[in-house]
Scaffold this active site. Structure first.
Site, mmCIF file in Angstrom:
data_model
loop_
_atom_site.group_PDB
_atom_site.id
_atom_site.type_symbol
_atom_site.label_atom_id
_atom_site.label_comp_id
_atom_site.label_asym_id
_atom_site.label_seq_id
_atom_site.Cartn_x
_atom_site.Cartn_y
_atom_site.Cartn_z
ATOM 1 C CD GLU A 203 38.102 56.845 33.859
ATOM 2 O OE1 GLU A 203 38.357 56.340 34.952
ATOM 3 O OE2 GLU A 203 38.517 56.390 32.787
ATOM 4 C CG HIS B 199 38.343 47.756 26.408
ATOM 5 N ND1 HIS B 199 38.667 49.016 25.965
ATOM 6 C CD2 HIS B 199 36.992 47.656 26.280
ATOM 7 C CE1 HIS B 199 37.568 49.644 25.615
ATOM 8 N NE2 HIS B 199 36.538 48.842 25.787
ATOM 9 C CD GLU C 79 46.565 48.794 33.133
ATOM 10 O OE1 GLU C 79 46.981 47.725 32.665
ATOM 11 O OE2 GLU C 79 45.350 49.089 33.160
ATOM 12 C CD GLU D 14 43.160 48.468 35.885
ATOM 13 O OE1 GLU D 14 42.447 48.056 36.810
ATOM 14 O OE2 GLU D 14 43.365 47.823 34.845
ATOM 15 C CG ASN E 213 46.647 45.885 36.453
ATOM 16 O OD1 ASN E 213 45.497 45.927 36.886
ATOM 17 N ND2 ASN E 213 46.925 46.106 35.181
ATOM 18 N NE ARG F 26 47.059 41.362 37.475
ATOM 19 C CZ ARG F 26 47.168 41.711 36.202
ATOM 20 N NH1 ARG F 26 48.293 41.469 35.550
ATOM 21 N NH2 ARG F 26 46.188 42.310 35.564
HETATM 22 P P1 ADP Z 1 47.507 42.420 31.740
HETATM 23 O O1 ADP Z 1 47.733 43.836 31.450
HETATM 24 O O2 ADP Z 1 48.536 41.817 32.623
HETATM 25 O O3 ADP Z 1 47.192 41.619 30.524
HETATM 26 P P2 ADP Z 1 44.777 41.905 32.380
HETATM 27 O O4 ADP Z 1 43.922 42.638 33.359
HETATM 28 O O5 ADP Z 1 44.394 41.988 30.965
HETATM 29 O O6 ADP Z 1 46.218 42.463 32.614
HETATM 30 O O7 ADP Z 1 44.820 40.382 32.796
HETATM 31 C C1 ADP Z 1 45.976 39.641 33.098
HETATM 32 C C2 ADP Z 1 45.575 38.229 33.331
HETATM 33 O O8 ADP Z 1 44.675 38.195 34.397
HETATM 34 C C3 ADP Z 1 44.877 37.587 32.151
HETATM 35 O O9 ADP Z 1 45.716 36.971 31.248
HETATM 36 C C4 ADP Z 1 43.977 36.601 32.853
HETATM 37 O O10 ADP Z 1 44.688 35.427 33.125
HETATM 38 C C5 ADP Z 1 43.657 37.281 34.145
HETATM 39 N N1 ADP Z 1 42.353 37.989 34.140
HETATM 40 C C6 ADP Z 1 42.162 39.321 34.182
HETATM 41 N N2 ADP Z 1 40.850 39.633 34.193
HETATM 42 C C7 ADP Z 1 40.183 38.474 34.151
HETATM 43 C C8 ADP Z 1 38.788 38.131 34.147
HETATM 44 N N3 ADP Z 1 37.840 39.032 34.168
HETATM 45 N N4 ADP Z 1 38.459 36.826 34.084
HETATM 46 C C9 ADP Z 1 39.429 35.891 34.067
HETATM 47 N N5 ADP Z 1 40.738 36.159 34.077
HETATM 48 C C10 ADP Z 1 41.132 37.418 34.122
HETATM 49 P P1 ADP Z 2 40.527 46.961 33.080
HETATM 50 O O1 ADP Z 2 40.541 46.817 34.560
HETATM 51 O O2 ADP Z 2 39.404 46.238 32.454
HETATM 52 O O3 ADP Z 2 41.882 46.696 32.495
HETATM 53 P P2 ADP Z 2 41.047 49.783 32.549
HETATM 54 O O4 ADP Z 2 40.502 50.899 33.368
HETATM 55 O O5 ADP Z 2 42.492 49.467 32.731
HETATM 56 O O6 ADP Z 2 40.166 48.498 32.827
HETATM 57 O O7 ADP Z 2 40.760 50.089 31.018
HETATM 58 C C1 ADP Z 2 40.984 49.121 30.016
HETATM 59 C C2 ADP Z 2 41.216 49.802 28.668
HETATM 60 O O8 ADP Z 2 40.096 50.624 28.300
HETATM 61 C C3 ADP Z 2 42.394 50.745 28.633
HETATM 62 O O9 ADP Z 2 43.600 50.058 28.372
HETATM 63 C C4 ADP Z 2 42.012 51.690 27.516
HETATM 64 O O10 ADP Z 2 42.275 51.126 26.252
HETATM 65 C C5 ADP Z 2 40.518 51.817 27.663
HETATM 66 N N1 ADP Z 2 40.135 52.989 28.500
HETATM 67 C C6 ADP Z 2 40.035 53.015 29.837
HETATM 68 N N2 ADP Z 2 39.693 54.235 30.295
HETATM 69 C C7 ADP Z 2 39.570 55.030 29.218
HETATM 70 C C8 ADP Z 2 39.207 56.409 29.010
HETATM 71 N N3 ADP Z 2 38.899 57.218 30.023
HETATM 72 N N4 ADP Z 2 39.167 56.877 27.743
HETATM 73 C C9 ADP Z 2 39.451 56.061 26.713
HETATM 74 N N5 ADP Z 2 39.786 54.767 26.822
HETATM 75 C C10 ADP Z 2 39.845 54.244 28.052
HETATM 76 MG MG MG Z 3 43.680 47.692 32.882
#
Ligand code: ADP
Ligand code: ADP
Ligand code: MG
Length: 639
Positions: A200, A234, A274, A292, A294, A296
């Site tokens: 990306e 992140h 997001e 992406e 989510n 939930r």
């Molecule tokens: P949100 O934006 O709701 O915080 P996250 O993707 O950061 O979304 O994760 C939300 C919850 O999902 C976390 O608090 C954790 O409990 C669970 N989670 C997400 N990714 C993972 C991972 N790679 N391993 C374990 N738990 C995860």
């Molecule tokens: P995850 O599934 O781990 O949450 P995301 O695709 O939602 O992965 O990205 C997590 C974080 O990484 C975002 O909240 C942002 O801060 C950063 N990020 C993701 N994509 C980009 C991008 N193209 N450029 C800059 N920062 C990014």
């Molecule tokens: Mg995310």
């Protein structure tokens, strides 16, 4: 509406879901692991079913046991919360096959959004703006490198199956691409069992703005945006709604895109779209891109509830039980501004290491909404997310809400474990955040936010007073022991001299004399009102702004022999992800020795001093307990 629902989760989110069930008169079934037998969610629910031992693979991830528990207790629906099984389409299939209702989207919708590349392709087709990049099936290193060149550096490599910030690498220049690709793929393979990546365009100094959507399978509405730009590695730290600087035009464009995304997959239930946003010159209708979805309830959903007045779990229960969406888009409105801060048991100066402990005190201010799964006396165990609470405040505008956030954080009292509370307080006062001009790199650029709290002479003297139990009684009226010569009190690394004075005590800290005087139920130190403080076990915690805890040294234990910096111990239970040293090798202080994976994070354990590795007790893949010797250095004189 359901008669009875099983909550397939633990902690704050299980408690929060139970609360909405109770309001609707729905009976609740909790599930728990052995580590959670006394947990708050178990006590709050009408019934509880044991799943198994503490590890999540034996308990909260056992979809089969959870479905059986629902059948055994007569629950009609299963609410997955977030994390655990919430985005696992196989679990949804199992729930449905058992004749139960999954309180969330269909397995099909989860599958469509489960892989980032497929989701982006689908959204692109539906007319939702996506971050420019490469989504191809050809995963050869040459093709990926060529595509990165076409996109233009800097680029971001992302695991298609990624989550929680894992399997992601920023690459600034072509020369670094091959190495970054290797490590992203390796991390993705271990974490997700899928090494595929997408590439990306890296948006520089971006904001993370997401839109809450809600569907009923045919129609969908959005409940406005949340700004989650305050992130560490992140992961979100403080979230707010609405987004600062949002205009009606951009809100309408982002809301339309999010609703379009939800409709494209016939989405049912609560979800979040997001977006990554280029906000350098203000928010623009052509300056946001889908990252992406989510599928939930999101951790930070309370800020949306605060500004809309909607109970999202109530909506989830209604829609899953077959009712239509409770409100139309034109009936939804934003009122005021809200912030949420995530309070964790973690050792911030040590690199945000997850911490454990029994909560000797836990007190929250009345002005905030508190989502918590623990209470005073609860244990923060090493087995799960070390979250203590989410602290949510609401005000008529951003300035008022921010003041409420600072006040709420200053009034939050936790003792019995280290926390990120001081970090959150400093973050809430960071100038770019206060001005609403933050981007996702703010925390990374401010390492001073993570510094340890160093109490000055006044707060140290106050801690000594509490340590010695001198805050109670009126010694100046004739407390025999303290009539004569000054007494020495040991506190932390310091020793202070305490002398009785009219209305309180005079305390000598180094060369400085500070005056502690009673002020009603409180104390003033040199005139300044002190916050509440507590002696618990062999420690004192001073609450308020920049809270700190000092141990009361046991004078008899002084000079005792310790490991002397020869041994690298595991600071917490975890999985050994990598071992970087071999026996006989010489290392310099600070060299990487072992990478330990615990909860969502990787922790690098480094050499405490330079020397020669005498023993390596673990190999990659080992599961270790806290306090276990991982690597031992040869004694200094032998080196
Ligand atoms: P949100 O934006 O709701 O915080 P996250 O993707 O950061 O979304 O994760 C939300 C919850 O999902 C976390 O608090 C954790 O409990 C669970 N989670 C997400 N990714 C993972 C991972 N790679 N391993 C374990 N738990 C995860
Ligand atoms: P995850 O599934 O781990 O949450 P995301 O695709 O939602 O992965 O990205 C997590 C974080 O990484 C975002 O909240 C942002 O801060 C950063 N990020 C993701 N994509 C980009 C991008 N193209 N450029 C800059 N920062 C990014
Ligand atoms: Mg995310």
């Amino acid at each position: 509406m359901f008669n009875k629902v099983l909550i397939a989760n633990r902690g704050e989110i299980a408690c929060r879901i139970i609360r909405s069930c109770q309001k609707l008169g729905v009976a609740t079934v909790a599930v728990y692991s052995d580590a959670d037998a006394d947990a708050l969610h178990v006590r709050m629910a009408d019934e509880a079913v044991r799943l198994g031992p503490a590890p999540v693979a034996d308990s909260y991830l056992r979809g089969d046991l959870i479905v059986q528990a629902a059948l055994d207790t007569g629950a009609q629906g299963i609410h997955p919360g977030y994390g655990f099984l919430s985005e696992n389409p196989g679990f949804v299939d199992a729930v449905t096959a058992a004749g139960l209702v999954f309180i969330g989207p269909s397995a099909d919708a989860i599958r469509k959004m489960g892989l980032k590349d497929a989701a982006k392709a689908l959204m692109d087709k539906a007319g939702v703006p996506v971050v420019p990049g490469y989504l191809g099936a050809d995963q050869s290193a040459d093709v990926l490198a060529a595509e990165a060149g076409k996109i233009g550096y800097p680029v971001l490599i992302k695991a298609v199956a990624g989550g929680g910030g894992k399997g992601m690498r920023l690459v600034e220049a072509a020369a670094d691409f091959a190495d970054a690709l290797d490590s992203a793929k390796a991390e993705a393979r271990t974490a997700f069992g899928n090494a595929d990546v997408l590439i990306e365009k890296y948006i520089q100094q971006p904001r993370h703005i997401e839109v809450q959507v809600f569907g009923d399978g045919t129609d969908a509405v959005h409940l406005f945006e949340r700004d989650c730009s305050l992130q560490r590695r992140h992961q979100k730290v403080i979230e707010e709604a609405p987004a600062p600087g949002m205009t009606d035009a951009v809100r309408a464009a982002m809301g339309d895109a999010a609703v379009k995304a939800a409709r494209a997959i016939g989405y049912s239930g609560a979800g979040t779209i997001e977006f990554i946003v280029d906000g350098k010159n203000g928010l623009r209708t052509d300056g946001f891109w889908f990252m992406e979805m989510n599928t939930r309830l999101q951790v930070e959903h309370p800020v949306t509830e605060a500004i809309t007045g909607v109970d999202l779990v109530d909506w989830q229960l209604r829609v899953a039980s077959g009712q239509a969406l409770p409100l139309r888009q034109d009936q939804l409105q934003i009122t005021g501004h809200a912030f949420e801060a995530r309070l964790y048991a973690e050792d911030v100066p040590a690199g945000f290491l997850p911490a454990t402990g029994t909560l000797a005190a836990l007190h929250f201010p009345a002005l905030a909404r508190i989502d918590s799964g623990v209470a005073a006396g609860s244990e923060i165990s090493p087995w799960y997310d070390p979250m203590i609470a989410k602290i949510t405040v609401h005000g008529p505008d951003r300035g008022a809400a921010l003041t409420a956030l600072s006040t709420a954080l200053a009034q939050t009292q936790v003792a019995g474990t280290v926390t990120n509370l001081g970090f959150l307080q400093r973050l809430a006062a960071a100038p770019d955040f206060v001005a609403g001009t933050m981007d996702t790199g703010l925390i990374g650029r401010m390492p001073e936010l993570a510094a340890s709290a160093v109490p000055g002479a006044q707060r140290l003297a106050y801690a000594a007073l509490i340590a010695a139990g001198l805050d109670r009684g009126a010694p100046w009226q004739g407390f025999a022991l303290w009539q004569g010569a000054p007494q020495r009190v040991l506190i932390g690394e310091e020793s202070v001299l305490v002398t009785a004075a009219q209305g309180g005590w005079d305390v000598q800290v180094g060369e400085q004399i500070v005056q502690l005087r009673r002020a009603g139920p409180n104390w003033r130190v040199d005139g300044a009102l002190m916050p509440h403080a507590l002696r618990h076990g062999a420690a004192v915690t001073v609450f308020g702004a920049d809270p700190f805890t000092l141990d009361l040294p046991d004078p008899l234990a002084r000079g005792g022999a310790g490991p002397g910096g020869d041994v690298v111990l595991s600071p917490m239970p975890g999985l050994v992800a990598a071992v970087a040293v071999t026996e006989g090798q010489s290392v310099a202080e600070g060299d990487r020795m072992v990478v330990l994976e615990a909860m969502k994070m990787e922790h690098v354990l480094r050499a405490p001093r330079s020397g020669i590795v005498a023993q390596v007790a673990v190999t990659a893949g080992d599961q270790v307990k806290a306090g276990v010797a991982l690597v031992t250095l040869a004694p200094e004189d032998a080196a």
